[in-house]
Scaffold this active site. Sequence first.
Site, PDB file in Angstrom:
ATOM      1  N   LYS A 142      16.142 -21.263 -14.875  1.00 56.68           N
ATOM      2  CA  LYS A 142      17.063 -20.308 -13.904  1.00 56.68           C
ATOM      3  C   LYS A 142      16.440 -20.519 -12.411  1.00 56.68           C
ATOM      4  O   LYS A 142      16.876 -20.235 -11.475  1.00 56.68           O
ATOM      5  CB  LYS A 142      17.187 -19.036 -14.181  1.00 56.68           C
ATOM      6  CG  LYS A 142      16.049 -18.050 -14.445  1.00 56.68           C
ATOM      7  CD  LYS A 142      16.730 -16.717 -15.117  1.00 56.68           C
ATOM      8  CE  LYS A 142      15.431 -15.913 -15.859  1.00 56.68           C
ATOM      9  NZ  LYS A 142      16.353 -15.240 -16.570  1.00 56.68           N
ATOM     10  N   LYS A 146      12.968 -28.943 -18.164  1.00 54.28           N
ATOM     11  CA  LYS A 146      14.106 -28.446 -18.820  1.00 54.28           C
ATOM     12  C   LYS A 146      14.788 -27.442 -18.067  1.00 54.28           C
ATOM     13  O   LYS A 146      14.586 -27.196 -16.771  1.00 54.28           O
ATOM     14  CB  LYS A 146      13.439 -27.608 -20.110  1.00 54.28           C
ATOM     15  CG  LYS A 146      12.343 -26.811 -19.834  1.00 54.28           C
ATOM     16  CD  LYS A 146      11.814 -26.038 -20.951  1.00 54.28           C
ATOM     17  CE  LYS A 146      10.739 -25.191 -20.864  1.00 54.28           C
ATOM     18  NZ  LYS A 146      10.499 -23.927 -21.174  1.00 54.28           N
ATOM     19  N   LYS A 190       2.190 -14.899 -10.979  1.00 55.22           N
ATOM     20  CA  LYS A 190       2.842 -13.936  -9.882  1.00 55.22           C
ATOM     21  C   LYS A 190       1.925 -13.667  -8.854  1.00 55.22           C
ATOM     22  O   LYS A 190       2.446 -13.526  -7.696  1.00 55.22           O
ATOM     23  CB  LYS A 190       2.998 -12.714 -10.853  1.00 55.22           C
ATOM     24  CG  LYS A 190       4.377 -12.904 -11.919  1.00 55.22           C
ATOM     25  CD  LYS A 190       5.345 -13.107 -11.443  1.00 55.22           C
ATOM     26  CE  LYS A 190       6.972 -13.029 -12.111  1.00 55.22           C
ATOM     27  NZ  LYS A 190       6.658 -14.014 -13.350  1.00 55.22           N
TER      28      LYS A 190
END
Length: 326
Positions: A192, A189, A107
């Site tokens: 989102k 995979k 982050k």
Amino acid sequence: MSGIRSTGFLHLGNYFGAIRNYVRMQEEYTCYFMVADLHSLTTHPDTKELKPNVHRVLAENIACGLDPEKVALYCQSHVYETAELYLLLNMLAYKGELEKTTTFKDKVRQHPENVNAGLLTYPVLQAADILLHRASLVPVGKDQEQHLEMSRNFANRFNHRYREVFPEPFAFNFGEALIKVPSLDGTGKMSKSENQYATIFLSDSDDLIRKKIMKAKTDAGPSAPNMPMPDYIENIFLLMKLVSGADTIQKFEEDYNKAAIRYGDMKKQLAEDMIRFVAPIREKAESIRQDQAYLKRIMEMGAEKARISAAATMEKVREAIGLKYY
Ligand code: TRP
């Protein structure tokens, strides 16, 4: 106990990786499933989308089979004890270990302008969610392993410093290998944040599902019988195994091994089977989302159940620490 992120739309990977496990757990265990709305504030300071996001995630989980009568399905911000336990656990969490957390470092790299203390102590809030119910089984994927290890450390430190209150929480699945839901572009995979066109969301229309699947990467087909399968073709078979019948899969496997496979036909079949799987969930979620009174009722019911368990834990916690003066 598990937490559900309230940012982003649910996709096939969430369904087969997490939600399906929740639905199975609800039959055998006392379960607490929580929408992590407070966690979302660490990365999403703009709260305009908060309410529709929370509603959608609740509706989608219920549409997938989570039963608000059987489990406590609630919002993190509705159970104020979470904040109290978070504060107390913060005294047991060290700056060094928080700074070393992989998700924190990611982050910081992605958003260097918003490195707030909530982000740093994200794992402490997650530990509070779990320990608040003295939960020991946490159905989460591999990406949460480090956070769970930190939860165990905080629990152990608390137990040693004060008094034995918390069991150690561990990641839980039903003893099966974790299912990988491959993305449609042949890399990695479904997720989102990556390529939206390579991920099937539970809210995708029939048409969009068809378009996405027809675009999936294939090639001219095997040049001889019984060739090894390239990854991107194996991925299409993997997706088929999630939503198609055994005879369908067998047919296309045989075609492949005879070097007579038609990928166009295979993708058409996969698209129709995928639609048969997703459409009822999408429609059910949509109708739940429209029913604000129902959503309010289930949120209240969930919070009520969660608060009973939280209040009992916090009594033990305050007593163990010595915060009882009369
Ligand atoms: N951090 C989790 C995620 O990103 C969400 C979460 C919040 C959670 N609180 C939790 C998961 C408690 C398990 C238990 O998916």
